[in-house]
Design an enzyme around this catalytic site. Structure first.
Site, short mmCIF file in Angstrom:
data_model
loop_
_atom_site.label_atom_id
_atom_site.label_comp_id
_atom_site.label_asym_id
_atom_site.label_seq_id
_atom_site.Cartn_x
_atom_site.Cartn_y
_atom_site.Cartn_z
CB CYS A 116 -0.96 0.00 1.18
SG CYS A 116 -2.14 -1.38 1.13
CG HIS A 257 -3.05 3.38 2.47
ND1 HIS A 257 -3.61 2.94 1.29
CD2 HIS A 257 -3.10 2.34 3.34
CE1 HIS A 257 -3.99 1.67 1.45
NE2 HIS A 257 -3.69 1.29 2.67
CG ASN A 287 -6.73 -0.73 1.68
OD1 ASN A 287 -6.09 -0.21 0.77
ND2 ASN A 287 -6.14 -1.29 2.73
#
Length: 338
Positions: A116, A257, A287
């Protein structure tokens, strides 16, 4: 050679792409031992987009890349960097195929794997190409199809992830101009690599040597990941601000993020930022891993919540463990809704 002489990496194009399939919490609850209320309370996520069977990371990356190149006014690039943890194949890398499908065959193309944190690691890679005089323009795409890694029976990971891709075109420019990437702060902690894993399929655990089971799927130690992610992103963000010569009250927008809403809320508290500064899209897309920052950037420009001249702080955390942060003043861009 000074940094100004070497040239800064400046964002001059931006685009994103999400798969067509919308997966609601209600759909997940028909087969998982959970409830819509539990998912929203724990994650802040209401729906996400997943690839259909036969749809791959490269398909998302190509569409996002097209959008970013169009935003940049067309033309070619000298390199393609693809940040992903879900390549089409373990071998070869996916970036060369993406470059070819975009009509960019022959340019340098490589994958970057930092989970990520991939977009920020990709920014550093692209900026390095420009600083080293390897490239004048670089297409950086962050794309993941994390739904392909999830255990269909795991209620703790199934609701978290969505699939998607975001991309930027970076050109050589001047330090300090709008769109120029500021000092990049990157870090890792391999001693805690076990916190986020997909164990099967690598050289340590070849697929043929493992029984069917959870090792084939994404696994995460959620409580410790929460603790590490909030701490590491806050530290990296603070260091990036200091390196740029910014104070906290200089920040107009925080683009973090999009792991889940709780992590974002804790990060804002740790940094001491006003809640109006933080932008989020996790409720609608989940996500999206490496893609989460560029997807949010594009959507924020389109809905008007991110405007030219605003000072932006970017920060991310991912498996590895990896993390990073940087700053920039947002430029004027011509982008189109995916």
């Amino acid at each position: 050679m000074t940094s100004a002489e070497a040239g800064a990496a400046v964002i001059c194009g931006l685009g994103y792409w999400l798969p067509a399939r919308v997966v609601s919490n209600a759909e997940l609850c028909t087969r998982l031992d959970t409830s819509e209320e539990w998912i929203v309370r724990r994650t802040g996520i209401s729906r996400r987009r997943w690839v259909d069977p036969g749809e791959a990371t490269s398909d998302l990356a190509v569409e996002a890349g097209k959008a970013a190149l169009k935003s940049a006014g067309g033309g070619s690039v000298d390199a393609v960097v693809l940040a992903t943890t879900t390549p089409d194949y373990r071998c070869p890398a996916t970036a060369p195929e993406v470059a070819a499908r975009l009509g960019l065959g022959g340019v340098a193309a490589l994958d970057v794997s930092a989970v990520c944190s991939g977009f920020l690691y990709g920014l550093a890679t692209a900026a390095g190409f420009i600083a080293a005089d390897v490239a004048e323009r670089v297409l950086l795409i962050a794309a993941d199809a994390f739904s392909t890694l999830l255990n269909p029976d795991d209620r703790t990971t199934q609701p978290l992830f969505g699939d998607g891709a975001g991309a930027v075109v970076l050109r050589r420019g001047a330090v300090g101009e709008a769109g120029a990437i500021g000092p990049l702060v990157l870090g890792s902690d391999g001693d805690r690599s076990e916190l986020i894993t997909v164990k099967a399929g690598g050289s340590r655990h070849p697929m043929w040597g493992l029984p069917a089971g959870d090792s084939r799927y994404f696994q995460m130690q959620g409580r410790e990941v929460y603790r590490q992610s909030t701490r590491r992103m806050a530290e990296a963000a603070t260091d990036a601000l200091a390196a740029a010569g910014w104070r906290l009250d200089d920040v107009d927008r925080l683009i973090a993020h999009q792991a889940n809403a709780r992590i974002s809320a804790t990060l804002v508290e740790l940094l001491g930022l006003h809640r109006d500064v933080v932008l989020q899209n996790v409720a609608e897309v989940g996500n999206t891993a490496a893609a989460s920052i560029p997807v949010l950037l594009a959507q924020a420009v389109l809905d008007g919540s991110l405007r030219p001249g605003q000072r932006v702080l970017l920060t991310a955390f991912g498996g590895g463990l990896t993390w990073g942060a940087t700053t920039l003043t947002w430029p004027e861009l011509d982008i189109h809704d995916a």
